[in-house]
Design a protein around this motif. Structure first.
Motif, short mmCIF file in Angstrom:
data_model
loop_
_atom_site.label_atom_id
_atom_site.label_comp_id
_atom_site.label_asym_id
_atom_site.label_seq_id
_atom_site.Cartn_x
_atom_site.Cartn_y
_atom_site.Cartn_z
N LEU A 63 -36.92 -7.99 -89.30
CA LEU A 63 -36.93 -9.43 -89.60
C LEU A 63 -37.02 -10.25 -88.31
CD1 LEU A 63 -34.31 -9.94 -92.46
CD2 LEU A 63 -36.77 -10.34 -92.57
N CYS A 64 -36.22 -9.88 -87.33
CA CYS A 64 -36.19 -10.63 -86.07
C CYS A 64 -37.54 -10.56 -85.36
CB CYS A 64 -35.09 -10.10 -85.16
SG CYS A 64 -33.42 -10.37 -85.79
N VAL A 65 -38.14 -9.39 -85.35
CA VAL A 65 -39.42 -9.22 -84.66
C VAL A 65 -40.54 -9.91 -85.42
CG1 VAL A 65 -41.12 -7.53 -83.88
CG2 VAL A 65 -38.68 -7.07 -83.57
N THR A 66 -40.56 -9.74 -86.74
CA THR A 66 -41.64 -10.33 -87.54
C THR A 66 -41.61 -11.84 -87.50
OG1 THR A 66 -41.56 -8.41 -89.02
CG2 THR A 66 -42.68 -10.40 -89.84
N GLU A 67 -40.42 -12.43 -87.60
CA GLU A 67 -40.29 -13.88 -87.67
C GLU A 67 -40.13 -14.52 -86.29
OE1 GLU A 67 -40.83 -15.50 -90.28
OE2 GLU A 67 -40.66 -13.96 -91.84
N ASN A 68 -40.07 -13.70 -85.23
CA ASN A 68 -39.89 -14.21 -83.87
C ASN A 68 -38.65 -15.11 -83.79
OD1 ASN A 68 -40.40 -14.66 -81.15
ND2 ASN A 68 -41.84 -16.34 -81.55
N VAL A 69 -37.51 -14.53 -84.15
CA VAL A 69 -36.24 -15.26 -84.27
C VAL A 69 -35.67 -15.53 -82.88
CG1 VAL A 69 -33.88 -15.11 -85.13
CG2 VAL A 69 -35.78 -14.30 -86.53
N GLN A 70 -35.14 -16.75 -82.69
CA GLN A 70 -34.46 -17.12 -81.44
C GLN A 70 -32.94 -17.09 -81.57
OE1 GLN A 70 -37.22 -19.55 -82.29
NE2 GLN A 70 -38.43 -18.02 -81.22
N PHE A 71 -32.43 -17.14 -82.83
CA PHE A 71 -30.98 -17.13 -83.03
C PHE A 71 -30.71 -16.33 -84.30
CE2 PHE A 71 -26.68 -18.35 -83.78
CZ PHE A 71 -26.17 -18.81 -82.58
N SER A 115 -29.46 -12.48 -99.70
CA SER A 115 -30.80 -12.69 -99.14
C SER A 115 -30.67 -13.41 -97.80
CB SER A 115 -31.64 -13.55 -100.08
OG SER A 115 -31.88 -12.87 -101.30
N PRO A 116 -31.44 -13.01 -96.80
CA PRO A 116 -31.43 -13.75 -95.52
C PRO A 116 -31.97 -15.16 -95.73
CG PRO A 116 -32.49 -11.60 -95.30
CD PRO A 116 -32.33 -11.84 -96.75
N ILE A 117 -31.46 -16.10 -95.00
CA ILE A 117 -31.97 -17.47 -95.02
C ILE A 117 -32.43 -17.82 -93.61
CG2 ILE A 117 -30.58 -18.22 -96.99
CD1 ILE A 117 -28.62 -19.51 -95.05
N MET A 118 -33.49 -18.61 -93.52
CA MET A 118 -34.07 -18.93 -92.22
C MET A 118 -34.26 -20.43 -92.07
SD MET A 118 -37.53 -17.40 -90.42
CE MET A 118 -38.65 -18.03 -91.68
N LEU A 119 -33.88 -20.96 -90.92
CA LEU A 119 -34.11 -22.35 -90.55
C LEU A 119 -35.20 -22.38 -89.49
CD1 LEU A 119 -32.99 -25.30 -90.90
CD2 LEU A 119 -31.62 -24.86 -88.86
N PHE A 120 -36.23 -23.20 -89.72
CA PHE A 120 -37.36 -23.20 -88.80
C PHE A 120 -38.02 -24.57 -88.81
CE2 PHE A 120 -38.74 -22.03 -92.97
CZ PHE A 120 -39.99 -22.60 -93.14
N ILE A 134 -32.00 -17.23 -88.24
CA ILE A 134 -31.81 -16.42 -89.44
C ILE A 134 -30.33 -16.14 -89.60
CG2 ILE A 134 -32.11 -14.11 -90.40
CD1 ILE A 134 -34.95 -14.14 -89.73
N SER A 135 -29.84 -16.34 -90.82
CA SER A 135 -28.44 -16.04 -91.14
C SER A 135 -28.43 -15.00 -92.26
CB SER A 135 -27.72 -17.32 -91.59
OG SER A 135 -26.41 -17.03 -92.06
N ILE A 136 -27.65 -13.92 -92.05
CA ILE A 136 -27.60 -12.81 -93.02
C ILE A 136 -26.15 -12.37 -93.19
CG2 ILE A 136 -28.51 -10.54 -93.64
CD1 ILE A 136 -30.58 -10.84 -91.47
N ASN A 137 -25.74 -12.22 -94.44
CA ASN A 137 -24.51 -11.48 -94.73
C ASN A 137 -24.93 -10.02 -94.90
OD1 ASN A 137 -22.35 -10.14 -96.08
ND2 ASN A 137 -21.58 -12.13 -96.77
N SER A 138 -24.70 -9.24 -93.85
CA SER A 138 -25.24 -7.87 -93.80
C SER A 138 -24.44 -6.87 -94.61
CB SER A 138 -25.32 -7.40 -92.35
OG SER A 138 -24.02 -7.41 -91.75
N CYS A 139 -23.20 -7.25 -95.00
CA CYS A 139 -22.33 -6.32 -95.73
C CYS A 139 -22.19 -4.99 -94.97
CB CYS A 139 -22.86 -6.04 -97.14
SG CYS A 139 -22.94 -7.51 -98.18
N GLY A 140 -21.95 -5.12 -93.66
CA GLY A 140 -21.78 -3.95 -92.81
C GLY A 140 -22.97 -3.77 -91.88
#
Length: 478
Positions: free
Chosen positions: A23-31, A225-230, A4-10
């Motif tokens: 987002l990380c927990v729901t999508e089970n993100v590794q990076f 918006s966050p973008i996800m590669l999977f 997942i890549s996010i421009n968090s703006c802070g």
């Protein structure tokens, strides 16, 4: 694998960090890759609050001033860090991808606003990739679009797009198609949109990971918006039937479908052994006619099976080449596979929801084209056609009837005296010589009764005494 890549703006506000953690927990993100973190000093509690626990590894480039800051975090059981390169506008982490057992360069990019600065960043990345061969995955906020349709409400810079596309081409990168929302950045009032966030991969990643997909996630506490590669294999079910052309050569095709090919190879081996045994008997001179005939039939059957086996092997080799290629066609196969992935249906946006279920997608396409091609009521009104006038039976038979003498006479006299030119092209007066019917006299043009003399003398016979035949009608110039 999920990135997942996010421009968090802070990253100072707790609610924003909690949104990222969910987002990380729901999508089970590794990076996880963050841009514009605005962190000027290392604060591990912020990283933990965004990842969700303390089981992570990280690399970061601190912000300079009131903007910037890049953070990369990952699961150490999925990716093992080998090296890190830190720059102002991008962060490179070389990791060992445990599942695939390959080394991958993860490049987290937060591009600057000015075009000259962006060109310097892109050239720097290109030079790094040229001097460090390997597989690359690039992601982040690129602050550029590739074509005019990727901007809405803002001015499109063709020069900026040209340099961006040139960087992608020179670096041999392939963009991962993103499903979901069309734009990744939106102004708060909704007046401006752009597609600024992207994933890029190199050739080997694109060809080896056939089920690699991208998706734009719903917007949260950021204007990006966050973008996800999977990786997600969507199975639209196999084709209904697949067959090799060589199979149609078999006379027992239907029955062979129900038997394995091992039986066929066993039969071929038995045939060869039977032919050898019969050859030994024939060499001794004691073979009967039936044994000689059997040897001939066995040999013919062996030839047929061998020919079919060669056709099958040829077909299999073509299939293997079509799928894998060879050293001379690897480039073209990679290009075709990339086009197939770009044109592949990754999902549909249905009522604001990104749907990837194959059954639902097929039903939506079926309903769409059924509505387009269903029979509609025609709005064109055709007036009733009036009956076509036709000839009566008497008129039709009259057209096909033979001409009689009265009709010929009438047609001749209706022509008049000056209807057509003479043989010399001069219009003249024509008289009729002869009679139109036996027993009837034909008048000359001056009204004098004449039985056929051309000199105007009443004479019933010709000079040679022959009667003027009443069946000929002719004319001559006077």
């Amino acid at each position: 694998m999920k990135i997942i890549s996010i421009n968090s703006c802070g990253s100072k506000v707790f609610s924003k960090r909690k949104w990222i953690k969910d987002l990380c927990v729901t999508e089970n993100v590794q990076f996880l890759a963050l841009q514009e973190s605005k962190m000027t000093r290392l604060q591990l509690f912020r990283l933990e609050s965004m990842w969700g626990n303390n089981q992570f590894d990280y690399a970061l480039s601190l912000a300079r001033g009131f903007s910037g800051g890049i953070i990369s975090m990952w699961n150490p059981h999925s990716f093992v860090k080998e090296n890190v390169w830190c720059f102002n506008h991008y962060l490179i982490v070389k990791v060992l991808w445990v599942r695939e057992n390959i080394d991958v360069y993860m490049i987290n990019v937060y591009a600057p606003q000015r075009l000259s600065d962006k060109v310097c960043v892109w050239n720097s990345i290109t030079n790094f990739m040229a001097s460090n061969n390997g597989d690359y995955i690039l992601f982040g906020d690129w602050n550029s679009v590739r074509e005019e349709s990727e901007r809405c409400g803002t001015e499109f810079s063709a020069r900026d797009a040209h340099f961006f596309n040139d960087f992608i081409e020179r670096s041999s990168l392939h963009e991962v198609v993103l499903g979901g929302l069309k734009y990744t950045w939106r102004l708060k009032d909704g007046s401006k949109f752009s597609k600024l966030d992207r994933f890029f991969v190199t050739n080997n990643i694109m060809s080896s990971l056939e089920d690699l997909k991208g998706k734009v996630l719903p917007r949260g506490f950021s204007d990006h918006s966050p973008i996800m590669l999977f990786q997600d294999k969507i199975d639209f079910s196999p084709t209904y039937f697949k067959v090799f052309d060589s199979w149609f050569e078999r006379h027992d095709f239907d029955s062979k479908i129900h038997h394995s090919r091992s039986t066929e190879f066993t039969h071929l081996r038995d045939l060869k052994q039977s032919i050898i045994d019969l050859d030994l008997i024939i060499d001794t001179g004691t073979a009967t006619a039936a044994e000689i005939e059997s040897r001939h039939n066995f040999f013919k059957e062996q030839e047929d099976l061998t020919r079919l086996a060669s056709l099958y092997a040829l077909q299999k080799s073509r299939v293997k080449w079509d799928v894998e290629g060879d050293e001379n066609s690897k480039y073209f196969h990679c290009y075709l596979k990339r086009k197939q992935k770009q044109q592949h249906i990754h999902g549909l946006m249905i009522n604001g929801t990104w749907v990837t279920d194959p059954t639902t997608i097929k039903d939506m396409f079926f309903d769409l084209f059924s509505a387009k091609f269903e029979q509609a009521q025609s709005a064109v009104f055709f007036e009733p056609v009036s009956p076509i006038r036709s000839l009566t039976a008497d008129d039709a038979s009259l057209l096909e009837a033979d001409f009689d003498g009265d009709e010929i006479e009438k047609a001749v006299w209706d022509c008049g005296s000056s209807k057509s030119p003479g043989p010399d092209g001069v219009y003249g007066i024509y008289g009729v010589v002869g009679v139109a019917d036996a027993g009837n006299t034909v008048s000359d043009v001056d009204g004098t009764a004449n039985a056929g003399g051309v000199d105007g003398t009443a004479d019933a016979d010709d000079a040679d005494g022959t009667d003027v035949n009443a069946c000929n009608v002719s004319s001559m110039k006077l």
